[in-house]
Motif scaffolding. Sequence first.
Motif, PDB file in Angstrom:
ATOM      1  N   UNK A   1       0.821  -1.210   0.000  1.00 12.28           N
ATOM      2  CA  UNK A   1       0.000   0.000   0.000  1.00 12.28           C
ATOM      3  C   UNK A   1       0.852   1.256   0.000  1.00 12.28           C
ATOM      4  N   UNK A   2       1.932   1.259   0.793  1.00 12.10           N
ATOM      5  CA  UNK A   2       2.824   2.412   0.822  1.00 12.10           C
ATOM      6  C   UNK A   2       3.535   2.618  -0.505  1.00 12.10           C
ATOM      7  N   UNK A   3       3.991   1.521  -1.106  1.00  9.14           N
ATOM      8  CA  UNK A   3       4.669   1.617  -2.407  1.00  9.14           C
ATOM      9  C   UNK A   3       3.713   2.117  -3.484  1.00  9.14           C
ATOM     10  N   UNK A   4       2.468   1.643  -3.448  1.00  5.55           N
ATOM     11  CA  UNK A   4       1.475   2.086  -4.423  1.00  5.55           C
ATOM     12  C   UNK A   4       1.185   3.572  -4.275  1.00  5.55           C
ATOM     13  N   UNK A   5       1.071   4.039  -3.033  1.00  2.00           N
ATOM     14  CA  UNK A   5       0.821   5.462  -2.802  1.00  2.00           C
ATOM     15  C   UNK A   5       1.979   6.311  -3.310  1.00  2.00           C
ATOM     16  N   UNK A   6       3.211   5.841  -3.094  1.00  2.00           N
ATOM     17  CA  UNK A   6       4.390   6.602  -3.513  1.00  2.00           C
ATOM     18  C   UNK A   6       4.478   6.700  -5.032  1.00  2.00           C
ATOM     19  N   UNK A   7       4.379   5.562  -5.735  1.00  2.00           N
ATOM     20  CA  UNK A   7       4.514   5.604  -7.192  1.00  2.00           C
ATOM     21  C   UNK A   7       3.318   6.325  -7.832  1.00  2.00           C
ATOM     22  N   UNK A   8       2.152   6.256  -7.201  1.00  2.00           N
ATOM     23  CA  UNK A   8       0.984   6.981  -7.725  1.00  2.00           C
ATOM     24  C   UNK A   8       1.206   8.487  -7.638  1.00  2.00           C
ATOM     25  N   UNK A   9       1.757   8.927  -6.515  1.00  2.00           N
ATOM     26  CA  UNK A   9       2.043  10.358  -6.359  1.00  2.00           C
ATOM     27  C   UNK A   9       3.048  10.820  -7.407  1.00  2.00           C
ATOM     28  N   UNK A  10       4.085  10.021  -7.630  1.00  2.00           N
ATOM     29  CA  UNK A  10       5.099  10.386  -8.624  1.00  2.00           C
ATOM     30  C   UNK A  10       4.483  10.446 -10.024  1.00  2.00           C
ATOM     31  N   UNK A  11       3.670   9.426 -10.371  1.00  2.00           N
ATOM     32  CA  UNK A  11       3.068   9.382 -11.700  1.00  2.00           C
ATOM     33  C   UNK A  11       2.130  10.565 -11.928  1.00  2.00           C
ATOM     34  N   UNK A  12       1.307  10.876 -10.948  1.00  2.00           N
ATOM     35  CA  UNK A  12       0.377  12.003 -11.070  1.00  2.00           C
ATOM     36  C   UNK A  12       1.145  13.316 -11.207  1.00  2.00           C
ATOM     37  N   UNK A  13       2.204  13.456 -10.432  1.00  2.00           N
ATOM     38  CA  UNK A  13       3.029  14.677 -10.521  1.00  2.00           C
ATOM     39  C   UNK A  13       3.635  14.825 -11.914  1.00  2.00           C
ATOM     40  N   UNK A  14       4.167  13.733 -12.463  1.00  2.00           N
ATOM     41  CA  UNK A  14       4.769  13.792 -13.794  1.00  2.00           C
ATOM     42  C   UNK A  14       3.732  14.110 -14.863  1.00  2.00           C
ATOM     43  N   UNK A  15       2.556  13.511 -14.752  1.00  2.00           N
ATOM     44  CA  UNK A  15       1.491  13.784 -15.719  1.00  2.00           C
ATOM     45  C   UNK A  15       1.031  15.241 -15.628  1.00  2.00           C
ATOM     46  N   UNK A  16       0.891  15.726 -14.416  1.00  2.00           N
ATOM     47  CA  UNK A  16       0.415  17.105 -14.227  1.00  2.00           C
ATOM     48  C   UNK A  16       1.423  18.111 -14.772  1.00  2.00           C
TER      49      UNK A  16
END
Length: 251
Positions: free
Chosen positions: A229-244
Amino acid sequence: MTGWQTLLYKEVLRFWKVAFQTVAGPVLTAMLYLLIFGHALESHVKVYDKISYTAFLVPGLAMMSLLQNAFANSSSSLIMSKVMGNLVFLLLTPLSYMNWFVAYVGASVIRGLVVGVGVFAFSALFTDVSLVAPLWIVMFAVMGAALMGTLGLIAGLWAEKFDQLAAFQNFVVMPMTFLSGVFYSIHSLPPFWQTVSHLNPFFYMIDGFRYGFFGVSDVSPWLSLGVVGGALALVSWIAVYLLRSGYKIRG
């Protein structure tokens, strides 16, 4: 359909149109692993009491196939769009970065689950596998596929050509997958390599997934759930930041 639903449909249709390659191929590869390793090591390796080595292999192979194909779906789609130049048509739409994220990761989850179910279904023809805690199986399957689909999204955004993406997959994803306990229990390893295995998030995905089948695992399933769950939250934040920020997709 709304914008993100249309993009999701397009991404699902993209891999389903070539299902012989994207679904049947990985299932066949997993079956070859099962037949070769199961036949060669069945009478030589004992992992858990009252559980055959072939049965032990099934959840690991199903999860390994699920993770690899979830990663491949989002990463290959993005890099193909960038290299072929048709990504501009998506950039012209009013889709938000969250629409992109949900559609690409959602399609990756679907492909991963389809491949995982296919591996398990065919494996059931060769050995008996119990389902002790189905809810744990579903949770780790969905979270694992989402994590790898998100990681594939990041890799696809970063890579500018197929060689870079292949390097990421061959030198990061593949080793971490094979060294995560798919073919063995980490308790059979020397202390140093047990410690190294505990630093690999892929280990927790596979170990937690395997717990749902047998009710036993190398570490607590709650610990595995927290790490995944922690790893998923971290990579999701990174992916959303890069997309934004439009990283490597907007001029």
